[in-house]
Design an enzyme around this catalytic site. Structure first.
Site, PDB file in Angstrom:
ATOM      1  N   TRP A   5      39.535   3.487  25.595  1.00 58.03           N
ATOM      2  CA  TRP A   5      40.059   3.655  26.954  1.00 58.03           C
ATOM      3  C   TRP A   5      40.976   2.509  27.351  1.00 58.03           C
ATOM      4  O   TRP A   5      42.038   2.732  27.932  1.00 58.03           O
ATOM      5  CB  TRP A   5      38.924   3.821  27.964  1.00 58.03           C
ATOM      6  CG  TRP A   5      38.197   5.128  27.804  1.00 58.03           C
ATOM      7  CD1 TRP A   5      36.876   5.305  27.539  1.00 58.03           C
ATOM      8  CD2 TRP A   5      38.769   6.447  27.878  1.00 58.03           C
ATOM      9  NE1 TRP A   5      36.587   6.651  27.446  1.00 58.03           N
ATOM     10  CE2 TRP A   5      37.723   7.373  27.642  1.00 58.03           C
ATOM     11  CE3 TRP A   5      40.059   6.942  28.103  1.00 58.03           C
ATOM     12  CZ2 TRP A   5      37.935   8.759  27.642  1.00 58.03           C
ATOM     13  CZ3 TRP A   5      40.262   8.319  28.103  1.00 58.03           C
ATOM     14  CH2 TRP A   5      39.216   9.206  27.878  1.00 58.03           C
ATOM     15  N   ASP A  58      38.703  -0.910  34.863  1.00 54.65           N
ATOM     16  CA  ASP A  58      38.276   0.478  34.746  1.00 54.65           C
ATOM     17  C   ASP A  58      36.752   0.454  34.625  1.00 54.65           C
ATOM     18  O   ASP A  58      36.213  -0.036  33.638  1.00 54.65           O
ATOM     19  CB  ASP A  58      38.913   1.094  33.492  1.00 54.65           C
ATOM     20  CG  ASP A  58      38.452   2.529  33.230  1.00 54.65           C
ATOM     21  OD1 ASP A  58      37.588   3.029  33.961  1.00 54.65           O
ATOM     22  OD2 ASP A  58      38.986   3.129  32.267  1.00 54.65           O
ATOM     23  N   LYS A  81      31.862  10.662  35.807  1.00 53.64           N
ATOM     24  CA  LYS A  81      30.842  10.005  35.001  1.00 53.64           C
ATOM     25  C   LYS A  81      29.567   9.773  35.821  1.00 53.64           C
ATOM     26  O   LYS A  81      28.483   9.910  35.316  1.00 53.64           O
ATOM     27  CB  LYS A  81      31.347   8.675  34.437  1.00 53.64           C
ATOM     28  CG  LYS A  81      32.694   8.767  33.710  1.00 53.64           C
ATOM     29  CD  LYS A  81      32.612   9.560  32.415  1.00 53.64           C
ATOM     30  CE  LYS A  81      33.973  10.056  31.940  1.00 53.64           C
ATOM     31  NZ  LYS A  81      34.898   9.032  31.523  1.00 53.64           N
TER      32      LYS A  81
HETATM   33  C1  LIG Z   1      36.334   9.135  30.933  1.00 50.03           C
HETATM   34  C2  LIG Z   1      37.024   7.837  31.025  1.00 50.03           C
HETATM   35  C3  LIG Z   1      38.412   7.749  31.255  1.00 50.03           C
HETATM   36  C4  LIG Z   1      39.297   8.971  31.371  1.00 50.03           C
HETATM   37  O1  LIG Z   1      39.010   9.665  32.508  1.00 50.03           O
HETATM   38  P1  LIG Z   1      39.837  10.970  32.927  1.00 50.03           P
HETATM   39  O2  LIG Z   1      39.307  11.236  34.283  1.00 50.03           O
HETATM   40  O3  LIG Z   1      39.525  12.025  31.925  1.00 50.03           O
HETATM   41  O4  LIG Z   1      41.264  10.618  32.942  1.00 50.03           O
HETATM   42  C5  LIG Z   1      38.973   6.496  31.373  1.00 50.03           C
HETATM   43  N1  LIG Z   1      38.225   5.387  31.249  1.00 50.03           N
HETATM   44  C6  LIG Z   1      36.906   5.435  31.017  1.00 50.03           C
HETATM   45  C7  LIG Z   1      36.130   4.165  30.879  1.00 50.03           C
HETATM   46  C8  LIG Z   1      36.261   6.656  30.893  1.00 50.03           C
HETATM   47  O5  LIG Z   1      34.939   6.703  30.659  1.00 50.03           O
END
Ligand SMILES: *Cc1c(COP(=O)(O)O)cnc(C)c1O
Length: 363
Positions: free
Chosen positions: A101, A170, A194
């Protein structure tokens, strides 16, 4: 069909109480005679929903007044571009690459300016969190990191010392799993699916002074992507994900009812530590991540062979334990233990692991 023991990494389990309330309010939200999906985003009831979601999140996370909260669309992925577009004023940022990511975020940022990799654990297969050796170049616009790498199951517990350089994080897969000291960040963001709600809503929390009068990259930035505009319009510049914001707001209340983020963290660590402890003494399963980098949410492990991994996933499903197959990048298994996964699911998984190990002891 009883509710599955759902260990999905995302979209993932939602609290049953929230689903029940959403179902009860489906045809008539609060005496409006309609579902939240059917009402104008300019209506009084929806304004209350979005205001309440923001206020509840502010209480939960103790978000200071000089931070803005936005509920945006396009997933965490769109913010990979949104962050440099808005914050790269000197066109120079630092990236900690700790998994797929953060790697994707770094690649996206390279389109817009100079994005230095200041630390990476790629040579270690991303199975640990890389140390950031100081001092950080104080000329950087920001220092970017992904604090919980969902695919590998690594988590950074201590933020690097960045001086005056704002930290951009993030936190998609650890959002609301534990308290965060918001003031230590310039910007925090998370895709809701999540741990906070349905897919389609991304929460961005940003220190007001960083967003200036408009995006760092100027007029060519899509209007929608401008954090200044989105913050000033309280996420209502255009039609937002009304339903997603409503469910997120309900989840925020649910977390508050559970005792807030300290209670969540205590419970989440206790639960994943039961799994890690089992893995550490197991002679069949192997935990994949270096101990000091283990995640509060995503527990990754494997059997001695891909064939046994496949058998594990298949037999788990027969017991109602689903979405436990590892991400295709890493293989093996991954149990994502987000807030809404009930304790009984962890009990069921541990019981199944013990049975599977007994049955395959000589493997
Ligand atoms: C799932 C995830 C993403 C991507 O998320 P989307 O909503 O599918 O764009 C980015 N960073 C992390 C840490 C994730 O777990």
């Amino acid at each position: 069909m009883p509710r599955a023991f759902n260990f999905s990494a995302g979209p993932s389990a939602l609290p049953q109480a929230v689903l029940e309330r959403a179902a009860a309010e489906m045809l008539d939200y609060g005496g409006s005679g309609m579902s939240v999906m059917e009402m104008s985003h300019r209506s009084a009831p929806f304004q209350e929903i979005v205001d309440d979601a923001e206020q509840t999140l502010r209480r939960l996370m103790s978000i200071p007044d000089d931070y803005r909260v936005m509920f945006l669309q396009g997933g965490a992925t769109l913010q990979f571009a949104g962050i440099p577009m808005n914050l790269m004023r000197k066109r120079h940022a630092g990236y900690v690459v700790s998994g797929n990511w953060s790697r994707l975020a770094w690649k996206e940022a390279c389109k817009y300016g100079q994005a230095d990799v200041v630390a990476t654990s790629e040579p270690d297969g991303f199975l640990r969190t890389p140390e950031v050796a100081g001092p950080i170049d104080q000329d950087l616009d920001y220092l970017y990191l992904c604090q919980n790498e969902t695919v590998y199951g690594t988590m950074r517990q201590e933020l690097p010392e960045a001086g005056d350089v704002p930290i951009v994080a993030d936190v998609s897969s650890m959002f609301l799993s534990c308290p965060l000291d918001v003031e230590r960040y310039g910007l925090i963001y998370a895709g809701a699916q999540k741990n906070a709600g349905p897919a389609g809503t991304t929460v961005v929390i940003c220190r007001d002074d960083l967003i200036g009068d408009g995006p760092a990259l100027g007029d060519l930035v899509p209007t929608y992507m401008g954090y200044r505009l989105q913050a000033d319009k309280s996420s209502l510049y255009n039609t937002p994900n009304c339903w997603g914001i409503y469910v997120c707001g309900q989840v925020f209340h649910w977390v508050e009812d559970q005792g807030g983020l300290d209670a969540m963290a205590e419970r989440n660590w206790a639960r994943v530590n039961r799994l890690y402890d089992y893995l550490d003494q197991s002679s069949l399963f192997e935990p994949l991540v270096e101990k000091s980098s283990r995640s509060i949410a995503n527990v990754t492990f494997r059997c001695p062979s891909p064939e046994l991994d496949a058998a594990f996933v298949e037999q788990a499903a027969a017991r109602g334990i689903v979405n436990i197959k590892g991400h295709r990048i890493l293989g093996g298994m991954r149990a994502s233990c987000y807030n809404a996964v009930p304790d009984e699911a962890i009990d069921a998984l541990l019981a199944f692991m013990a049975d599977f190990e007994a049955a395959n002891a000589s493997a």
